[in-house]
Design a protein around this motif. Sequence first.
Motif, PDB file in Angstrom:
ATOM      1  N   ASN A  57     117.275   9.328  -6.618  1.00  0.00           N
ATOM      2  CA  ASN A  57     116.945   9.320  -8.094  1.00  0.00           C
ATOM      3  C   ASN A  57     115.322   8.958  -8.176  1.00  0.00           C
ATOM      4  O   ASN A  57     115.227   7.733  -7.605  1.00  0.00           O
ATOM      5  CB  ASN A  57     117.620   8.435  -9.214  1.00  0.00           C
ATOM      6  N   THR A  58     114.463   9.826  -8.503  1.00  0.00           N
ATOM      7  CA  THR A  58     112.940   9.390  -8.521  1.00  0.00           C
ATOM      8  C   THR A  58     112.416   9.221  -9.808  1.00  0.00           C
ATOM      9  O   THR A  58     111.353   8.974 -10.048  1.00  0.00           O
ATOM     10  CB  THR A  58     112.290  10.498  -7.820  1.00  0.00           C
ATOM     11  N   ALA A  59     113.188   9.063 -11.005  1.00  0.00           N
ATOM     12  CA  ALA A  59     112.756   8.962 -12.350  1.00  0.00           C
ATOM     13  C   ALA A  59     114.045   8.416 -12.933  1.00  0.00           C
ATOM     14  O   ALA A  59     114.648   8.816 -13.833  1.00  0.00           O
ATOM     15  CB  ALA A  59     112.638  10.380 -12.891  1.00  0.00           C
ATOM     16  N   PRO A  60     114.383   7.098 -12.558  1.00  0.00           N
ATOM     17  CA  PRO A  60     115.487   6.340 -13.130  1.00  0.00           C
ATOM     18  C   PRO A  60     115.200   5.946 -14.755  1.00  0.00           C
ATOM     19  O   PRO A  60     113.989   5.763 -15.030  1.00  0.00           O
ATOM     20  CB  PRO A  60     115.596   5.029 -12.429  1.00  0.00           C
ATOM     21  N   THR A  61     116.090   5.991 -15.384  1.00  0.00           N
ATOM     22  CA  THR A  61     116.030   5.596 -16.712  1.00  0.00           C
ATOM     23  C   THR A  61     115.919   4.013 -16.852  1.00  0.00           C
ATOM     24  O   THR A  61     116.044   3.292 -15.847  1.00  0.00           O
ATOM     25  CB  THR A  61     117.407   5.836 -17.756  1.00  0.00           C
ATOM     26  N   GLN A  62     115.501   3.572 -18.114  1.00  0.00           N
ATOM     27  CA  GLN A  62     115.557   2.053 -18.355  1.00  0.00           C
ATOM     28  C   GLN A  62     116.770   1.302 -17.989  1.00  0.00           C
ATOM     29  O   GLN A  62     116.715   0.239 -17.411  1.00  0.00           O
ATOM     30  CB  GLN A  62     114.913   1.547 -19.672  1.00  0.00           C
ATOM     31  N   GLU A  63     117.655   1.993 -18.577  1.00  0.00           N
ATOM     32  CA  GLU A  63     119.106   1.156 -18.100  1.00  0.00           C
ATOM     33  C   GLU A  63     119.384   1.259 -16.789  1.00  0.00           C
ATOM     34  O   GLU A  63     119.962   0.044 -16.382  1.00  0.00           O
ATOM     35  CB  GLU A  63     120.171   2.199 -18.831  1.00  0.00           C
ATOM     36  N   GLN A  64     118.931   2.179 -16.086  1.00  0.00           N
ATOM     37  CA  GLN A  64     119.287   2.119 -14.703  1.00  0.00           C
ATOM     38  C   GLN A  64     118.392   1.171 -13.930  1.00  0.00           C
ATOM     39  O   GLN A  64     118.681   0.434 -12.838  1.00  0.00           O
ATOM     40  CB  GLN A  64     118.994   3.551 -13.883  1.00  0.00           C
ATOM     41  N   TYR A 426     112.664  -2.331  -7.863  1.00  0.00           N
ATOM     42  CA  TYR A 426     113.079  -1.182  -7.975  1.00  0.00           C
ATOM     43  C   TYR A 426     112.351  -0.563  -8.907  1.00  0.00           C
ATOM     44  O   TYR A 426     112.261  -1.136  -9.933  1.00  0.00           O
ATOM     45  CB  TYR A 426     114.609  -1.240  -8.158  1.00  0.00           C
ATOM     46  N   GLY A 427     111.923   0.711  -8.574  1.00  0.00           N
ATOM     47  CA  GLY A 427     111.063   1.407  -9.532  1.00  0.00           C
ATOM     48  C   GLY A 427     109.686   1.554  -9.487  1.00  0.00           C
ATOM     49  O   GLY A 427     108.890   2.332  -9.117  1.00  0.00           O
ATOM     50  N   THR A 428     108.941   0.287  -9.759  1.00  0.00           N
ATOM     51  CA  THR A 428     107.431   0.102  -9.426  1.00  0.00           C
ATOM     52  C   THR A 428     107.197   0.162  -8.022  1.00  0.00           C
ATOM     53  O   THR A 428     106.047   0.401  -7.692  1.00  0.00           O
ATOM     54  CB  THR A 428     107.053  -1.052 -10.078  1.00  0.00           C
ATOM     55  N   VAL A 429     107.898  -0.422  -7.152  1.00  0.00           N
ATOM     56  CA  VAL A 429     107.495  -0.780  -5.941  1.00  0.00           C
ATOM     57  C   VAL A 429     108.323   0.190  -4.872  1.00  0.00           C
ATOM     58  O   VAL A 429     107.931   0.558  -3.995  1.00  0.00           O
ATOM     59  CB  VAL A 429     107.587  -2.218  -5.367  1.00  0.00           C
ATOM     60  N   HIS A 430     109.654   0.255  -5.008  1.00  0.00           N
ATOM     61  CA  HIS A 430     110.449   1.087  -3.996  1.00  0.00           C
ATOM     62  C   HIS A 430     111.540   1.876  -4.958  1.00  0.00           C
ATOM     63  O   HIS A 430     111.715   1.613  -6.000  1.00  0.00           O
ATOM     64  CB  HIS A 430     110.929   0.056  -3.043  1.00  0.00           C
ATOM     65  N   MET A 431     111.971   2.739  -4.080  1.00  0.00           N
ATOM     66  CA  MET A 431     113.056   3.728  -4.791  1.00  0.00           C
ATOM     67  C   MET A 431     114.143   3.712  -3.746  1.00  0.00           C
ATOM     68  O   MET A 431     114.022   2.861  -2.245  1.00  0.00           O
ATOM     69  CB  MET A 431     112.640   5.107  -4.995  1.00  0.00           C
TER      70      MET A 431
END
Length: 574
Positions: A57-64, A426-431
């Motif tokens: 997933n390269t565009a996770p939701t806020q919940e994720q 997760y998100g801002t730094v890594h996926m």
Amino acid sequence: MLNLLLVLLLAALMVTACSGGANQASPNTTSNPENSSEKPPGKVHTFTDISQEIRGNTAPTQEQLDEVNLTLNDTYLGDIFDEQIPNDYSAYPFKEGVTLDVWMPANTNIPDMNNHAVQKQVEKLTGIKVNFITPPKGQEADAFTLMISSGELPDIIIGPGRYPGGFEAGVNDGAYMDLTDLMETNAPNYSAWRNSDETRRKTTITDSGRLLGFYGLAPYSEWMWFGMLVKQEALDKTGMEVPKTMDEWHAFLTKAKEAGYSEPLNYGSNYGQIFTGAMNGAFGVWDWTFLDGNGKVAWGPAQPKAKEYLATMQQWNKEGLLNRDWATADFNQRMAGAISGKTAVIMDSPDTMWSYWKEQNGIDFVGALNPVLNAGDKSATTYKNFKRTGTEAAITTQCDNVEAAMAWLDFAYTKKGWEIYNYGEYGTVHMIDENGKPYYPENSHMYNDPDGQPVAVALDKYRRHSWPDIRDEHNSNPLIVAKGSYSGEIRKYWTENMDTSAAIPPVSFTQEEASREAELGNQLSTLRGEYFAKIIKGELPVDAYDKFLEEAKKMGLDEFLSIHQTALERYNNR
């Protein structure tokens, strides 16, 4: 009547056992935890498998994002190593109201460790607050000495080997705790990880079988990180291939000087590279101690070809092949010289030079194996990683909550801790890729820092580069895995093509040995530094080496080697 009495007695015993069992402590609990090394059963965590939602997933939701960053759920992470990373989270979140004081050396890339992103995330997940105490950069040694002498110790010390005589001396003197009897119960993840591999087990236990603290441990033996690096443009200008023998190196450096590189070899500095294995190893004159052909400890500066090595470097210095400030240059001075038109070759880390040469200045470079004397000889090094890396941590005898201190340190050896300490948020730094492996996307803060910092700074800003944890250097070092980076390829090439049989494992000394070893080692190091530097600079003739060796023996060189040999034999018997 006798039979009837026996039956009634047995019945009574059974009733007593059954009714009393409800009040008995189970094997994993204790009625008085303060007086026992055992602790009550931990929390049971049940997680929903979110691997399908997170992997790839390269565009996770806020919940994720919240599920990954704010919970202990690790179901999306894959098992990418030979041994499975532990994930016992039963200690978290820890009971409220705990704050630990942690002393650690300063890092210029981290202005305030108490506001570090990784620390904030670990605090939320473990429920354990931490107050970091960091002395000003360059004053660590004095600050540590003052702290120890004052008798006022924090709960945890990062880098406890600074203690006079070493880590074990700190335990023997009563400054640090001996954690042997507490480790299995209070640090289940660290215990499982260190015991999952014989090398990790052997390098984290003392000769007497004690567990002193938490060590940085890798899933593999890390690639060697230091060696000969050559600018590609210098090879192009000279029309020569990467040198292998010392004669080839002399020819290349001479031609590079003729091509305009006024100080072609950036040879050393005042922070420990004046006498490196990169050149002297060709002569078998290693930096310090090493294993000879018989598996015995020997001292590099005392080897037969030392005079030949010194004569060679003295000649190269006279010919102007070395940087003029090699004996005094600090890191910044070396880097300034390296990126200038003066330098064709430097002895350093390809990670560092990828940042300074390639990323910041567009200078391509290649790695060269350590030089040899004769064509066909096997290149060698005394560097070998024994799966112990990063740094270590000790819990002091003044710690108010040992269980909390161990739980906080133990988190770094969980699967979730491995992700956070190595890869950051997760998100801002890594996926997470399709196989459950963390990675830095191109738009990551690691490569696009909002404050404009280079990757060499961001690698400390958004993750922990050197820590008591499971360090995943090959996959999480952004200088290695960055798009276009080839520093990892160079490090791997060095590691796979150099003989490491001379490398000595991380031995330890008894308190008496440590004191004497340090005394002799300091004297021998000072003696070596003075003589070798003066000989190479031409201030002393090469024959002055004979006096150096004579003085080294008078100082106690044989005793020094005996201490190391004894320690090696104990290590081999662990």
